[in-house]
Design an enzyme around this catalytic site. Structure first.
Site, PDB file in Angstrom:
ATOM      1  N   GLU A   1     -17.052 -41.016 -11.818  1.00 18.46           N
ATOM      2  CA  GLU A   1     -17.681 -40.820 -13.131  1.00 18.46           C
ATOM      3  C   GLU A   1     -19.166 -40.978 -12.859  1.00 18.46           C
ATOM      4  OE1 GLU A   1     -19.852 -41.691 -15.594  1.00 18.46           O
ATOM      5  OE2 GLU A   1     -18.708 -43.284 -16.605  1.00 18.46           O
TER       6      GLU A   1
ATOM      7  N   CYS B   1     -23.496 -44.842 -19.441  1.00 13.17           N
ATOM      8  CA  CYS B   1     -23.175 -43.464 -19.039  1.00 13.17           C
ATOM      9  C   CYS B   1     -23.050 -42.565 -20.259  1.00 13.17           C
ATOM     10  CB  CYS B   1     -21.917 -43.424 -18.193  1.00 13.17           C
ATOM     11  SG  CYS B   1     -20.624 -44.506 -18.782  1.00 13.17           S
TER      12      CYS B   1
END
Lengths: 481, 481
Positions: B223, B260
């Site tokens: 990720e 994120c």
């Protein structure tokens, strides 16, 4: 058409097609199955001529192909396969209110499919890869297999007829001819989102490496075959010697051994080895050698056999007869487990009707074998119930090495169903978490997407309140319909 | 310990651990959650000292961490997550009898996990990746993040205490310290079966390339963050100017922008741009700059800002103040959509509290933007219902570019549930078909296996007749319990 034109059109078709109801996708697939059957009299002779496979087999394969198409038609008409999952909102939750989140599976986009030489219909132009991709909502760019170009073209025509009859965009399916360079260009195209392949290790890995090194890496679902070992135990062999020898020879020689689930390796206990080899030899008497798919495959088969003949660890039970090169004459050799363990070349698939009989002396050897064994599509265990009682650790190890573990029969004959797993640890595939046969094959071409607080009228039907599609959905962690 | 010793022990632990009942795996995880909470007074100050994050945040993050652990504990205690699927035998089927085939998900083996600097607890040593791997039945080799070594060591001690208290093999979890070379060696080890990573694009892709080029390629679930664009429409901004500006600034500056799902890009219509920027500027007055995770991250933030300051297409709404380098002072710039479309460098994530306001003039520009947009973890749409009526095609395009699509609120704050999707098309992740948050995160570390005609007493409980675990299973294509 340039590849850019092909992919741009496919992407445009995708943005429309992905959103049409599952019932319409299913109806399109059913139309395709009907058109293929209506063209049976043309397709079958083409495939027979181009594959050297007998008419009965090809007729059966067309049935398997349309059967698969109807399975996926039913799957997408029913609709539950999208794994609709709803976590309802909780505006009163403390310290923060909980949003409404709904998730389902959405198609990836244009998929590049490479067909297999050994299944000119069921794993080719309208085969499982193409159909599961179309069922999922993805357009397909199909790279025709050079071994059966006319069959491929004819089936592609049928697909286009089905697209036309269903009022869908033609770019949903494109048939591309060519060689290695053309295949590589397809995999490299920026709009390609996934690759499906059935064939050799060399071919599969070339595509995998290409796809991994793109600016945007994409998944490659390559099924690269395996040797599908059988682990035979003493009492079982003693009790069913002839039926097991018959089953083994039938599976080994089916389609001249040109199946990815062909059993190329069998582990037999020392006390039964001689009797089993004799029983096999007797069965082999009735098996006539038959032509392989094409001369290149036959040549590769005899080259592998020739190499193995140079290895002094092998004792030959039946030598292949390369008199008529195109004929894949059955070959069988025996090796001691201790020798087999020493060199992993004895694990390499020989594509064709060759099997290596590995004679083991002890259970310790079996455990060593299981540890050293490469990843396989299938492993078969032939044992009486009482023989398995002490083999729990062996079975535990074997589970790590395969996608399907059988306790009866032979690995050839792959059922198309919900529970089928046709795939396995590397090197049998590049994607052990996927299957290329059965309803789950559709899952290769999708990814999950979650919608947070999406207005009802924008939500896909699968996720709307009241479950308008009447599908199985997971709501608050429980399945309901 | 050499890496070979570590992995050999992990593999041995795996062959035992994968077969213990889900209830025991769940009890182990619950024990871990309790031990972590019992050590709160030690863990929190360590993490605060090593991350510069405030105590309130770290306290909350520990709660999120144990919450996640309990979610996975419940998931594996309940047991339905294995997707047990049964296609019963049909001995009377013609032309051939149908075998009994049963399929479920089985763990892959040793998993290498790399923690994230921005979540020293929830995405680190005992974070979602480690816990979902352990829950699935895989041992974990954890590479400690050099930004919070003491926190990591302390949490690792807690994991080992939980392992010991549960009577499980110590090799189920190994804590490895070191730098890039050590991380690479772990990914290259032949017994490693998967990699999970949360961090930068550069780091994620280095691991992905390494793992793809192994003799046996293995999956990398990386990720790698994204810019999480917000698409704002005119009437919505007009109607809710101040609350939206407040929500945006809150999300942008949360944790000094080190999330994120931090919204680094917002598309606003020309007619509302000025008013929205003023509203943001007003909100920003109340936000004090705060220290970033470590000096390296602050330096990278200011380097990016400095580069952007050299671009004349940008008009600065608020300039970052690099006076105290470690402080991540918020920065905001505006750019015309036409300019933004011309250079993909404006899509690059700036890790920290920077956002680019892209001013669009027309819906055509929005469609162009949607087409050019890179893959994202999230996309947020702010629009009144009537504004969405004409935007179906835009939404269709946006779905192709993200893992989660929001219609209210802001992208930060990732719910841990069944329907969450935290992942997205490349370059936000290397595996768009997976999620790193929510119950489905467990699916990254498993593969399907099918058992054909397996004797009842050898079958895993999840697949036995009579459903002894009482789990949801798909039998003949229908879910039942």
């Amino acid at each position: 058409m340039t590849y850019n034109t092909i992919f741009t059109a496919a992407q445009e078709a995708f943005l429309f097609y992905k959103n049409i109801p599952g019932k319409e996708k299913g109806a399109f697939l059913e139309t395709l199955a009907e058109i293929l059957e209506a063209n049976r009299a043309v397709i079958v002779p083409l495939a027979v001529a181009e594959s050297n496979l007998p008419e009965g087999r090809i007729n059966g394969e067309l049935g398997r192909t349309t059967g698969q198409i109807r399975l996926f038609a039913n799957l997408v008409k029913e609709g539950s396969w999208v794994e609709a999952t709803i976590d309802p909102a909780d505006p009163d939750r403390l310290p923060l209110p909980k949003a409404d989140i709904r998730r389902f599976l959405t198609p990836l986009g244009p998929v590049v499919v490479f067909g297999a030489s050994n299944f000119p219909l069921a794993f080719s132009t309208a085969g499982g890869d193409t159909i599961s991709a179309l069922a999922s909502g993805c357009p397909v760019i199909y790279k025709a297999h050079p071994a059966h170009p006319e069959t491929s073209k004819k089936v592609a025509d049928c697909i286009h007829e089905a697209i036309l009859n269903s009022g869908l965009p033609a770019a949903l399916f494109t048939h591309v001819e060519g060689g290695i360079a053309e295949g590589q260009a397809l995999v490299k195209h920026p709009l390609a989102k996934a690759v499906a392949f059935t064939g050799s290790h060399l071919g599969g890995m070339a595509l995998f490496n290409l796809a991994s090194q793109r600016d945007e890496p994409i998944p490659v679902f390559a099924e690269m075959g395996s040797v599908n070992p059988i682990f035979a135990f003493s009492k079982k062999l003693e009790n069913e010697l002839v039926p097991l020898a018959k089953a083994f020879v039938g599976s080994l020689t089916l389609g001249v051994g040109q199946f990815c689930t062909n059993p190329g390796l069998i582990f037999v206990p020392k006390d039964q080895a001689k009797a089993f080899e004799n029983a096999i030899a007797a069965e082999l008497h009735d098996i006539a050698s038959a032509p392989m798919l094409h001369p290149g495959i036959a040549q590769a088969y005899y080259d592998s056999i020739q190499y193995l003949e140079s290895r002094e660890e092998l004792r030959w039970v039946k030598v292949a007869d390369p008199k008529h090169l195109i004929n894949g004459s059955t070959a069988l050799a025996e090796i001691k487990a201790a020798d087999w363990l020493r060199d992993s070349v004895f694990q390499k698939e020989v594509f064709g009707a060759f099997a290596l009989i590995v004679v083991y002396k002890s259970e310790d050897e079996l455990l060593e074998i299981a540890k050293k064994l490469h990843g396989q599509l299938t492993i078969t265990v032939w044992a009486e119930k009482e023989e398995l009682k002490n083999q729990l650790f062996l079975i535990n190890l074997l589970e790590e090495k395969c996608g399907r573990l059988l306790f009866r029969g032979v690995p050839t004959g792959v059922e198309v169903g919900y529970a089928m797993q046709h795939g396995g640890p590397y090197p049998s595939t590049t994607a052990p978490n996927s299957t290329s046969v059965g309803s789950n094959a559709i899952k290769r071409f999708v990814r999950p997407i979650a919608f947070q607080d999406m207005p009802q009228d924008l939500l896909p039907d699968a996720l709307r309140d009241g479950n308008p599609l009447g599908i199985w959905r997971m709501v608050n962690g429980e399945w309901q319909k």
